[in-house]
Design a protein around this motif. Structure first.
Motif, PDB file in Angstrom:
ATOM      1  N   ALA A 285       0.840  -1.203   0.000  1.00 41.46           N
ATOM      2  CA  ALA A 285       0.000   0.000   0.000  1.00 41.46           C
ATOM      3  C   ALA A 285       0.876   1.254   0.000  1.00 41.46           C
ATOM      4  O   ALA A 285       0.626   2.203  -0.756  1.00 41.46           O
ATOM      5  CB  ALA A 285      -0.916  -0.010   1.224  1.00 41.46           C
ATOM      6  N   ALA A 286       1.958   1.233   0.825  1.00 35.79           N
ATOM      7  CA  ALA A 286       2.854   2.392   0.885  1.00 35.79           C
ATOM      8  C   ALA A 286       3.551   2.591  -0.460  1.00 35.79           C
ATOM      9  O   ALA A 286       3.684   3.711  -0.948  1.00 35.79           O
ATOM     10  CB  ALA A 286       3.880   2.197   2.002  1.00 35.79           C
ATOM     11  N   GLN A 290       3.398   5.805  -3.100  1.00 36.50           N
ATOM     12  CA  GLN A 290       4.597   6.520  -3.563  1.00 36.50           C
ATOM     13  C   GLN A 290       4.636   6.616  -5.080  1.00 36.50           C
ATOM     14  O   GLN A 290       5.129   7.587  -5.628  1.00 36.50           O
ATOM     15  CB  GLN A 290       5.862   5.789  -3.118  1.00 36.50           C
ATOM     16  CG  GLN A 290       6.253   6.091  -1.687  1.00 36.50           C
ATOM     17  CD  GLN A 290       7.259   5.079  -1.163  1.00 36.50           C
ATOM     18  OE1 GLN A 290       7.844   4.327  -1.941  1.00 36.50           O
ATOM     19  NE2 GLN A 290       7.421   5.042   0.136  1.00 36.50           N
ATOM     20  N   THR A 291       4.097   5.585  -5.780  1.00 33.02           N
ATOM     21  CA  THR A 291       4.200   5.581  -7.246  1.00 33.02           C
ATOM     22  C   THR A 291       3.022   6.267  -7.926  1.00 33.02           C
ATOM     23  O   THR A 291       2.974   6.361  -9.146  1.00 33.02           O
ATOM     24  CB  THR A 291       4.321   4.127  -7.766  1.00 33.02           C
ATOM     25  OG1 THR A 291       3.231   3.388  -7.227  1.00 33.02           O
ATOM     26  CG2 THR A 291       5.639   3.484  -7.372  1.00 33.02           C
ATOM     27  N   GLN A 292       2.040   6.766  -7.101  1.00 33.34           N
ATOM     28  CA  GLN A 292       0.911   7.473  -7.719  1.00 33.34           C
ATOM     29  C   GLN A 292       1.383   8.807  -8.288  1.00 33.34           C
ATOM     30  O   GLN A 292       2.198   9.478  -7.655  1.00 33.34           O
ATOM     31  CB  GLN A 292      -0.162   7.731  -6.670  1.00 33.34           C
ATOM     32  CG  GLN A 292      -1.240   6.662  -6.692  1.00 33.34           C
ATOM     33  CD  GLN A 292      -2.214   6.799  -5.542  1.00 33.34           C
ATOM     34  OE1 GLN A 292      -2.232   7.832  -4.872  1.00 33.34           O
ATOM     35  NE2 GLN A 292      -2.992   5.772  -5.311  1.00 33.34           N
TER      36      GLN A 292
END
Ligand code: IPD
Ligand code: CA
Ligand code: CA
Length: 293
Positions: A285-286, A290-292
């Motif tokens: 989820a983290a 971060q990659t959004q």
């Protein structure tokens, strides 16, 4: 190693010969059988035990023998050998070159109850792939290829290299992965090389500061326990109480780290001071966040 050692010197010859046999099988390759769902055995395990037993009969005709592959002889005698003819069978079966022969000798004076431990008086561990012979005799010291060995002088867990192992039987009821996690987060690392006897030999000669495992058998530990204590280290149960050959657990250390590891294990059994790490789902989820864009 002094030549006059009455037990370790003849046992070394036997272990060297068994090691040569294992090396030959290893080069040739052997079929693997199952003793349990993931507990492996090979022809090499049995051939090594057979040869060791024959040689022990000739060298020490009055001694008893307790071997992993089924030998149970003279268990009422004053001296008893614990034999692991191939420690590291899973490695061996996968051509992973980490395994050894382990031979430990217990002295059981007359009158000792069947459920009481005698005194470990000799231990020999031979790694045929590295040609390393580890020997110890009670009160005389411990050696690697004839040179005296000592445990490591490292004083804190944060500077230590440790080892452990995971049982092949009842895998789902062992909590050891939690111990692996905590020790990994607090040390230079934890190795899981697959031979408990070599882990003990490496603790004795200072390559490791400590080793622990759940559910080992006397043939895994007898020789290595004497190596560690003769090299200046300690061997206990997880709570620091004296180790027994049929103890459910073993903690070997360089001595300096014993109290710190016993304290950590005590905290762990009580569920205290555990270091958090993310679950795979939390991590994913983290990472997704971060990659959004
Ligand atoms: C095994 C090895 C391994 C340990 C297992 C033992 P084996 O012995 O010592 O390192 O983790 O618990 O059973 O079966 O290869 O003789
Ligand atoms: Ca073993
Ligand atoms: Ca074995």
């Amino acid at each position: 190693m002094p030549q006059e050692l009455p037990f370790a010197a003849p046992a070394s010859e036997i272990a060297l010969e068994a090691g040569a046999l294992l090396r030959e099988y290893f080069r040739r390759g052997v079929a693997t059988e199952y003793k349990g769902d993931v507990d492996l055995v090979t022809e090499a395990d049995r051939a090594s035990e057979k040869q060791i037993v024959e040689r022990l009969h000739a060298a020490f005709p009055t001694h008893g023998i307790y071997g992993e592959e089924g030998t149970r002889e003279g268990l009422d005698r004053e001296y008893r050998w614990y034999i692991d003819p191939l420690d590291g069978t899973t490695n061996f079966a996968h051509s992973f070159p980490v395994f050894c022969v382990s031979m430990g000798l217990e002295h059981r004076p007359a009158g000792l109850a069947a459920d009481q431990d005698g005194e470990l008086v000799a231990g020999v561990i031979y790694d045929p792939m590295r040609d390393e012979l580890f020997t110890a005799e009670k009160g005389r010291g411990a050696w690697r290829n004839g040179q005296p060995i000592h445990v490591s002088p490292v004083k804190t867990l944060s500077e230590a290299l440790l080892a452990t192992g995971f049982p092949s039987r009842k895998r789902h009821s062992s909590p050891n992965i939690h111990f692996y996690q905590e020790c990994t987060l607090r040390s230079h690392g934890v190795r899981r090389a697959g031979s408990a006897a070599l882990d003990l030999a490496y603790t004795a000669c200072g390559r490791l500061e400590g080793f622990w495992e759940f559910n080992l058998n006397p043939w895994d530990t007898a020789a290595g326990v004497l190596l560690v204590t003769e090299a200046g280290g300690t061997v206990t149960r997880f709570d620091g109480s004296p180790f027994l050959l049929d103890s459910e657990e073993i903690l070997a250390t360089n001595g300096a780290l014993r109290d710190e590891i016993v304290g950590l294990f005590s905290d762990m059994f009580a569920g205290r001071n555990l270091l958090p790490i993310p679950t795979p789902a939390e991590y994913a989820a983290a990472r997704a966040q971060q990659t959004q864009p």
